[in-house]
Design a protein around this motif. Structure first.
Motif: not given
Length: 290
Positions: A234-244
Motif C-alpha cells: 500500500g505504499k504507492s496507494s497511500f501516496i496517491s490517496a494522500l496527494a488527492g
C-alpha cells in the motif's frame, strides 16, 4: 558632335527610348516592392504582438487544449489526442480531442484575428519526443490579449482536473504531464496499521499550513517521508490517496534512470511543480552496493 545636339538625338532614338522606359518602369516596381516591404516590416514591428510557448512550459498543454475548442478558419489539418479514462468498475472509455496540427491556423478571439503557428523540431527532448512550440500573433500594442488567453486556458484546464490528481514524470531536465489526471483516491480506501494514516495526514497538513515558519528561519520548505515494506503493502496507494486529500500533484522520479545525474537531480528537485509530491522510486539504486 556637341553635347547639346547629342542629347536630343538620343531622345529621338527608339531603341534608347524603349530601354529608358523599361528602366524607369523596373526601377519604379523595385522601389514600390521595397517600400511595401519596409512598410509591412514597420507595421509588424510596432503593431503586431507575438508570443511563443515551447512544449517544455506547462501552459503549452493548457493552450493546446483551449485551442482544441476554438473554431479554426478554413483549417482542415488537425492532430488528435486520445484520452483513455478508467471507470470505477474497471472499464476503459476513450474520447478524442482535435487540435491544430503543425502549420498555420487562424481563429477569432474577442473580435480579434489571431494567427497560430505550431512548429515541430527534429531534435528530441531527452530522447523521448520532439521539441514543439506554438506561436501566436495578432494586431495590438501590448500582450494583454495573450494574457487573457492564457488565463482562460488555465481556468479551463483547472476545471478539467478538478477533483483529480495530475501525474508528472521526469524527462531530461523537465517535468512533463503523463496520461490524464486520475480521479482522487479516498484515504479510507487504504488501510494502514493502527493510526499511521491519521498521524501522517496530520503532520502533512501542519507542514502545509506553516510555510511562513520555514521562511522566517531560512529553512528549505520541504518535508520527506520514507515508506518501506514489501511490494503490494500500500505504499504507492497511500501516496496517491494522500496527494488527492491535500490537492497535490505527484511527480514520479526513478533514481535508477540511466539519464539521471547529480546535476539533473538537482535541477528537477529545484523546478518541481508547485504543490506537488515528489515520489522517489528505486531509492536503493542510490547506493553503490545495491
Amino acid at each position: 558632335m556637341p553635347v547639346t545636339d547629342f542629347l536630343p538625338s538620343l531622345a529621338d532614338n527608339q531603341f534608347f527610348g524603349a530601354g529608358f522606359g523599361l528602366a524607369i518602369l523596373g526601377g519604379s516596381l523595385a522601389f514600390a516592392k521595397r517600400s511595401s516591404g519596409l512598410a509591412l516590416s514597420a507595421f509588424q514591428r510596432y503593431y503586431v504582438v507575438c508570443m511563443e510557448i515551447p512544449n517544455t512550459d506547462v501552459s503549452y498543454h493548457w493552450l493546446l487544449q483551449w485551442l482544441a475548442k476554438k473554431r479554426m478558419l478554413g483549417s482542415q489539418h488537425t492532430s488528435v489526442h486520445t484520452i483513455l479514462e478508467k471507470t470505477e468498475d474497471g472499464r476503459v472509455s476513450s474520447r478524442f480531442k482535435f487540435m491544430p496540427s503543425t502549420g498555420l491556423h487562424f481563429f477569432w478571439h474577442n473580435n480579434r484575428l489571431v494567427r497560430v503557428e505550431r512548429n515541430r523540431d527534429s531534435k528530441m527532448l531527452a530522447g523521448t519526443e520532439p521539441f514543439e512550440s506554438v506561436t501566436l500573433r495578432t494586431v495590438g500594442r501590448d500582450h494583454t490579449a495573450f494574457t487573457d488567453m492564457l488565463y482562460e486556458a488555465r481556468s479551463a484546464a483547472m476545471a478539467e482536473t478538478a477533483n483529480k490528481t495530475t501525474m508528472f514524470k521526469a524527462r531530461g531536465h523537465e517535468w512533463q504531464v503523463i496520461g490524464t489526471p486520475r480521479r482522487k483516491r479516498p484515504l479510507e480506501s487504504v488501510v494502514l496499521a493502527n493510526t499511521q494514516a491519521k498521524r501522517i495526514v496530520k503532520d502533512v497538513q501542519e507542514f502545509l499550513d506553516q510555510p511562513q515558519w520555514y521562511e522566517e528561519r531560512g529553512i528549505p520548505y520541504r518535508r520527506g517521508y520514507l515508506f518501506h515494506g514489501p511490494p503490494g503493502c500500500g505504499k504507492s496507494s497511500f501516496i496517491s490517496a494522500l496527494a488527492g486529500a491535500m490537492d497535490l500533484s505527484i511527480c514520479v522520479l526513478s533514481l535508477s534512470s540511466m539519464y539521471l545525474s547529480n546535476d539533473v537531480l538537482d535541477t528537477l528537485l529545484s523546478n518541481a511543480p508547485v504543490k506537488s509530491v515528489i515520489l522517489l522510486e528505486d531509492v536503493d539504486a542510490a547506493f553503490a552496493s545495491r
